[in-house]
Scaffold this active site. Structure first.
Site, PDB file in Angstrom:
ATOM      1  N   TYR A  16       0.843  -1.202   0.000  1.00 32.89           N
ATOM      2  CA  TYR A  16       0.000   0.000   0.000  1.00 32.89           C
ATOM      3  C   TYR A  16       0.868   1.237   0.000  1.00 32.89           C
ATOM      4  CZ  TYR A  16      -4.996  -0.144  -0.110  1.00 32.89           C
ATOM      5  OH  TYR A  16      -6.269  -0.196  -0.554  1.00 32.89           O
ATOM      6  N   GLU A  59      -0.471   4.812  -0.553  1.00 35.90           N
ATOM      7  CA  GLU A  59      -1.252   6.039  -0.789  1.00 35.90           C
ATOM      8  C   GLU A  59      -0.365   7.254  -0.588  1.00 35.90           C
ATOM      9  OE1 GLU A  59      -4.700   5.840   1.708  1.00 35.90           O
ATOM     10  OE2 GLU A  59      -5.775   4.566   0.287  1.00 35.90           O
ATOM     11  N   ASP A 109      -5.192  14.180 -25.375  1.00 35.92           N
ATOM     12  CA  ASP A 109      -5.357  12.782 -24.988  1.00 35.92           C
ATOM     13  C   ASP A 109      -4.571  11.944 -25.994  1.00 35.92           C
ATOM     14  OD1 ASP A 109      -6.113  10.179 -24.558  1.00 35.92           O
ATOM     15  OD2 ASP A 109      -8.232  10.649 -24.206  1.00 35.92           O
ATOM     16  N   LYS A 154      -0.960   0.892 -25.138  1.00 36.33           N
ATOM     17  CA  LYS A 154      -1.300   0.836 -26.564  1.00 36.33           C
ATOM     18  C   LYS A 154       0.010   0.870 -27.363  1.00 36.33           C
ATOM     19  CE  LYS A 154      -5.935   2.551 -25.566  1.00 36.33           C
ATOM     20  NZ  LYS A 154      -6.951   3.608 -25.755  1.00 36.33           N
ATOM     21  N   ARG A 178      -0.946  -2.351 -18.768  1.00 34.47           N
ATOM     22  CA  ARG A 178      -2.242  -1.683 -18.846  1.00 34.47           C
ATOM     23  C   ARG A 178      -2.295  -0.564 -17.809  1.00 34.47           C
ATOM     24  NH1 ARG A 178      -6.296  -2.755 -21.575  1.00 34.47           N
ATOM     25  NH2 ARG A 178      -4.900  -4.198 -22.633  1.00 34.47           N
TER      26      ARG A 178
HETATM   27  C1  LIG Z   1      -8.025   3.982 -24.960  1.00 33.64           C
HETATM   28  C2  LIG Z   1      -8.376   5.419 -24.761  1.00 33.64           C
HETATM   29  C3  LIG Z   1      -8.664   5.932 -23.484  1.00 33.64           C
HETATM   30  C4  LIG Z   1      -8.907   5.076 -22.276  1.00 33.64           C
HETATM   31  O1  LIG Z   1      -7.987   4.182 -21.911  1.00 33.64           O
HETATM   32  P1  LIG Z   1      -8.403   2.987 -20.890  1.00 33.64           P
HETATM   33  O2  LIG Z   1      -7.076   2.575 -20.371  1.00 33.64           O
HETATM   34  O3  LIG Z   1      -9.109   1.974 -21.697  1.00 33.64           O
HETATM   35  O4  LIG Z   1      -9.264   3.572 -19.832  1.00 33.64           O
HETATM   36  C5  LIG Z   1      -8.857   7.289 -23.362  1.00 33.64           C
HETATM   37  N1  LIG Z   1      -8.797   8.110 -24.415  1.00 33.64           N
HETATM   38  C6  LIG Z   1      -8.564   7.652 -25.663  1.00 33.64           C
HETATM   39  C7  LIG Z   1      -8.514   8.622 -26.786  1.00 33.64           C
HETATM   40  C8  LIG Z   1      -8.365   6.292 -25.876  1.00 33.64           C
HETATM   41  O5  LIG Z   1      -8.168   5.841 -27.111  1.00 33.64           O
END
Ligand SMILES: *Cc1c(COP(=O)(O)O)cnc(C)c1O
Length: 441
Positions: free
Chosen positions: A64, A66, A217, A246, A252
């Site tokens: 933990y 935090e 983003d 990605k 993840r």
């Molecule tokens: C994949 C994605 C997310 C979210 O990612 P998660 O890890 O699945 O929550 C946010 N914004 C965009 C543009 C994405 O392609």
């Protein structure tokens, strides 16, 4: 997952350690087989390194922590502090950012934390519409984001038959017009199904004109920016969020980059604003992934991902598919199935391809006449199979296999033949060759 293909389990420590739970071990083996024998073409997926797997499966999951390095609410965090500091240092170095928060559990959590840090409930945000390529967390009706903040949506320009100007690129005139009219507190740039380079500079100019903050983003192209195949939005954005799993090829998770003057607000929004204890085993794996992305070889990887997407796009266009925006600059291709076969929906195509061992996802295309559940499109990405070592000639072969499966979708025997060829192709490009070799030894 298509017809089953018999292969030996990978020689992972996890397989040995799971001896006491045959039910879970069986499922993990089955998923490893699926990943090794089917083509992984989901644009948001990748194959991590064994080092990332090791950190993710480590004893750090027991701790933990935090708070933040040097300011924890629990004892025993001396090592954890060093792990998280290392991850933050590598993230800021990789992206040339002033501050990094590596605790968000996912990309969605990272986005929520930024909204929480920079907005009051009810504030206006300008973001891309889901059915034009945006993400759920950009104010989609089903997302909690649309219930807390007031989202106004922009989209892409209309498709055109002129091959020199195919359209379906972010409509910057619309962004500027909406920004002047709606006076958003925040503008969000970034998408989940957009095959072109994201240029942050015009967004910065629009944000400055109307006094808005800019969040980029970078969930999908983070690895392409880290690998210098795409321009960095960091100099233009107030805040950048991204996922680590990605194109960046890590575990993840999510992360946030910002200027030093916003660091405190961002950190407080992640913890205690949104999350409890951070997943420090994942933070360690993020550090590993950032370290890998800092190597020169990652630039070659990012360039290969883009070259492969271009090769895949060209091969699919030659087979009669229409490519949204006319092609791709990044790791993904968005395909309009209708010119290939007006009867074929994204849903049916995804199901047939699953039987043939080709893993893709159906996706709406801009102004799709079909619902998001059915769709007229497919989204394909090259990040994972590029990691496995595939190149442009394999992309052409994949396009051929995909077309055969779709054309013969009512003939089970032909779909099974495609499935066998897919397994054969995958066998030449194992995602974890180290673990296969360990087994032969
Ligand atoms: C994949 C994605 C997310 C979210 O990612 P998660 O890890 O699945 O929550 C946010 N914004 C965009 C543009 C994405 O392609």
């Amino acid at each position: 997952m298509g017809e089953r293909v018999e292969v030996e389990p990978l020689a992972t420590p996890f397989d040995t350690w799971l001896a006491g739970d045959p039910e879970v071990r069986k499922l993990l083996r089955e998923e490893a087989v699926r990943q090794r024998t089917c083509l992984q073409l989901i644009a948001s997926e990748n194959f991590t390194s064994p080092a990332v797997l090791a950190a993710t499966g480590s004893v750090l999951t027991n701790k933990y922590a935090e708070g933040y390095p040097g300011r924890r609410y629990y004892g025993g965090n001396q090592v954890i502090d060093e792990v998280e500091d290392l991850a933050r240092r590598r993230a800021t170095e990789l992206f040339g950012a002033e501050h990094a928060n590596v605790q968000p559990h996912s990309g969605a959590s990272a986005n929520l934390a930024v909204y929480q840090a920079l907005l009051e409930p009810g504030d206006t945000v300008l973001a891309m519409r889901l059915d034009q390529g945006g993400h759920l967390t950009h104010g989609a009706p089903a997302s909690i984001t649309s219930k807390i903040w007031r989202f106004v949506a922009y989209g892409v320009t209309p498709a055109s038959a002129d091959p020199a100007r195919p359209g379906e690129v972010i409509d910057l005139e619309q962004v500027a017009e909406l920004a002047r009219r709606e006076r958003p507190r925040l503008i969000v740039a970034g998408a989940t199904a957009y095959p072109r380079v994201l240029d942050a500079q015009p967004f910065r100019e629009i944000a400055d004109e109307v006094g808005a903050l800019l969040m980029v983003d970078l969930a999908h192209p983070a690895g392409l920016v880290a690998g210098k195949a795409h321009p960095s939005p960091v100099p233009f954005a107030d805040v950048v969020t991204f996922t680590t799993h990605k194109t960046l090829r890590g575990p993840r998770g999510g992360a946030i980059l910002c200027r030093e003057d916003l660091a405190k607000r961002i950190d407080q929004a992640v913890f205690p604003g949104l999350q409890g204890g951070p997943l420090e085993h994942v933070v360690a794996a993020k550090a590993v992934a950032f370290g890998e992305a800092l190597q020169p070889s990652f630039q070659a990887y990012a360039a290969a991902v883009v070259a492969n997407a271009r090769a895949l796009a060209e091969a699919l266009a030659a087979e009669g598919f229409r490519l949204v925006s006319g092609g791709t600059d990044n790791h993904l291709v968005l395909v309009d199935l209708r010119p290939f076969d007006p009867e074929l929906t994204g849903k049916e195509a995804q199901e047939v391809l699953d039987r043939a061992g080709i893993t893709v996802n159906r996706n709406t295309i801009p102004d799709d006449p079909r619902s998001a559940f059915v769709t007229s499109g497919l989204r394909l990405g090259t990040a994972a199979e590029t990691t496995a070592g595939m190149g442009p000639s394999e992309m052409a072969r994949i396009a051929g296999l995909l077309v055969r499966a779709l054309r013969c979708r009512h003939e089970d025997a032909e779909v099974a033949r495609v499935r066998a060829e897919v397994a054969e192709l995958c066998a030449s490009f194992p995602p974890y060759p180290e673990l296969e070799r360990a087994q032969e030894a």
